[in-house]
Design a protein around this motif. Sequence first.
Motif, PDB file in Angstrom:
ATOM      1  N   ASN A  42      -4.331 -29.396 -27.353  1.00  0.00           N
ATOM      2  CA  ASN A  42      -4.874 -28.370 -28.018  1.00  0.00           C
ATOM      3  C   ASN A  42      -5.674 -27.739 -27.627  1.00  0.00           C
ATOM      4  N   CYS A  43      -5.896 -26.807 -26.676  1.00  0.00           N
ATOM      5  CA  CYS A  43      -7.063 -25.837 -26.148  1.00  0.00           C
ATOM      6  C   CYS A  43      -7.686 -25.146 -27.027  1.00  0.00           C
ATOM      7  N   LYS A  44      -7.462 -24.887 -28.032  1.00  0.00           N
ATOM      8  CA  LYS A  44      -8.236 -24.418 -29.138  1.00  0.00           C
ATOM      9  C   LYS A  44      -9.253 -25.229 -29.742  1.00  0.00           C
ATOM     10  N   ASN A  45      -9.084 -26.437 -29.534  1.00  0.00           N
ATOM     11  CA  ASN A  45      -9.772 -27.663 -30.229  1.00  0.00           C
ATOM     12  C   ASN A  45      -9.739 -28.897 -29.259  1.00  0.00           C
ATOM     13  N   GLN A  47     -10.321 -32.401 -27.470  1.00  0.00           N
ATOM     14  CA  GLN A  47     -11.083 -33.509 -28.142  1.00  0.00           C
ATOM     15  C   GLN A  47     -11.728 -34.485 -27.369  1.00  0.00           C
ATOM     16  N   GLU A  51      -9.026 -33.503 -21.926  1.00  0.00           N
ATOM     17  CA  GLU A  51      -8.315 -32.261 -22.376  1.00  0.00           C
ATOM     18  C   GLU A  51      -9.262 -31.037 -22.196  1.00  0.00           C
ATOM     19  N   CYS A  55      -7.657 -27.954 -20.105  1.00  0.00           N
ATOM     20  CA  CYS A  55      -7.655 -26.531 -20.447  1.00  0.00           C
ATOM     21  C   CYS A  55      -8.702 -25.611 -19.643  1.00  0.00           C
TER      22      CYS A  55
END
Length: 224
Positions: A42-45, A47, A51, A55
């Motif tokens: 999830n490249c909006k967040n 972790q 990642e 991203c």
Amino acid sequence: MNLSKLLLGTSLSLATFTGVSGKAIATNHHNFTKTYVAQQPNCKNPQTQTELNICSGLDYQRADKQLNLVYNQVRNLVSANHRSQLIIAQKAWISFRDVDCQFAQSAVAGGTMAPLITNSCRTDLTKKRVSELNSYLQNQMPQPKSRNYQTVDRKLNQVYQSTINNLSVSRQSQLKIAQRAWISFRDANSKFESYLSNGDSKLSLIRMTEDRTQDLVNFSQEGR
């Protein structure tokens, strides 16, 4: 003292682009590292560092695609004579991008953050180049703040010397290589821009020198 003279003693190996078509050299990007993961992050967040690395690579790919699109639009717009100088300028930009981002990641070379630093650097430089090329399409040449090249060149020398004096010997060498590549890009791109502004490259030289000075100031302030 002119920065070009300051750096004459530094060797620089520029990439050779023999036989490469004008359309193909918009970015001359390296093959993106293929990272296989069980699930797309999830490249909006993001972790984890992995990642973040993935991203940032995706961000760079998007910027790279946009650059290819805009570059080819400019290439198809200008005359054949001007097109050859655009290709020369773009090759010089590619060389500068590669060595400048190599310098940027040298502080963490071999570490887990290295891909993130490299990708972020390439994304930033690519977006800046896209903006520059878009200005040609819109017939709105970017303007410098100053009108005196000697003044901005002197300022660049001061900031460059201050920056390099705070680096390790190995990083000093890498910055010199990046600066030599930037000088080649500045000169080639200013010549191309002169075709778009009645043969005058002065304002382009000033603007690009101002931009490079600010980039080095930002680098120093970030403490990298």
